[in-house]
Enzyme design. Structure first.
Site, PDB file in Angstrom:
ATOM      1  CB  SER A  44      -0.890  -0.003   1.249  1.00 18.20           C
ATOM      2  OG  SER A  44      -1.505   1.246   1.441  1.00 18.20           O
ATOM      3  CD  GLU A  52      -2.599   5.460   3.951  1.00 13.42           C
ATOM      4  OE1 GLU A  52      -2.044   5.872   4.988  1.00 13.42           O
ATOM      5  OE2 GLU A  52      -3.367   6.171   3.271  1.00 13.42           O
ATOM      6  CE1 TYR A  92      -4.720  -1.594   5.356  1.00 10.27           C
ATOM      7  CE2 TYR A  92      -3.456   0.320   4.648  1.00 10.27           C
ATOM      8  CZ  TYR A  92      -4.176  -0.825   4.337  1.00 10.27           C
ATOM      9  OH  TYR A  92      -4.357  -1.185   3.020  1.00 10.27           O
TER      10      TYR A  92
END
Length: 215
Positions: free
Chosen positions: A23, A25, A47
């Site tokens: 990801s 992120e 996460y």
């Protein structure tokens, strides 16, 4: 979970091909954009930390056991199938419900957060292309363009014939403890090695999601 999958893969089906959903992120609050496969990763949420652990684990197993395991570092990818807990679908579903008289406002957090938004269908095509390669590698998948949550709101409401300023309310409850202000990807490697290109632009994506929710 990833560790157990990698062990099962290595022991039971080492000739299979494995895709890891990494990801954007993982880049977190690194200010040096755009991000590519070599950019420093400073995850800013649990996460993102978990994603980075899985990403590194897959690379480690690939190199240690000669497995065909690739990671796609996907930036935000959206479609009408997006879950309602994600900001894009929250916006488009609220637009539809406001248009139909079911709601009167849309509470959101940071409207200035910027993301590199693409169409999920394009990104799944990139995943498939990774698994067709002779050599497994990691790839950033992104449009290379960034837009703010405010821009997304403005477009979404416009497609429904509404002015977002009449309905959007900034609510401190929706601010993140550690805000990631900007995510912007550099998919040069995917374009060169996979022959991948995004086919759906930002405005087309927003319109697609709004129309679906209005229907």
């Amino acid at each position: 979970g990833t560790l157990r999958l990698m062990n099962a893969y290595r022991q039971m089906c080492p000739d299979a091909r494995y895709y890891q959903a990494s990801s954007s992120e993982m880049y977190g609050d690194n200010p040096r954009v755009p991000f590519n496969e070599e950019s420093r990763m400073t995850p800013a949420s649990p996460y993102a930390c978990a994603k980075l652990f899985s990403h590194n684990l897959v690379r480690n197993y690939r190199e240690s056991y000669d497995l065909h395991a690739s990671s796609g570092i996907l930036f935000n990818h959206e479609s009408p199938r997006r879950g309602f807990e994600f900001v894009t679908r929250k916006i488009t579903s609220h637009v539809a419900r406001i248009k139909h008289g079911e709601l009167k406002e849309l509470p959101l957090g940071n409207l200035e957060a910027k993301r590199d938004w693409g169409f999920a269908g394009d990104y799944v095509r990139a995943m498939h292309l990774m698994l067709q390669q002779e050599t497994p590698e990691d790839y950033v998948v992104a449009t290379g363009k960034t837009h703010s949550v405010r821009e997304f709101c403005q477009l979404a409401f416009e497609f429904a014939g509404l002015n977002y300023e009449d309905y959007v309310v900034e609510d401190p409850r929706f601010y993140r403890p550690a805000e990631v202000h900007l995510l912007l990807g550099d998919a040069s490697k995917a374009k060169k090695q996979l022959g991948w290109e995004p086919t759906v632009g930002f405005e087309e994506l927003v319109e697609m999601m709004v129309k679906h929710d209005l229907d």
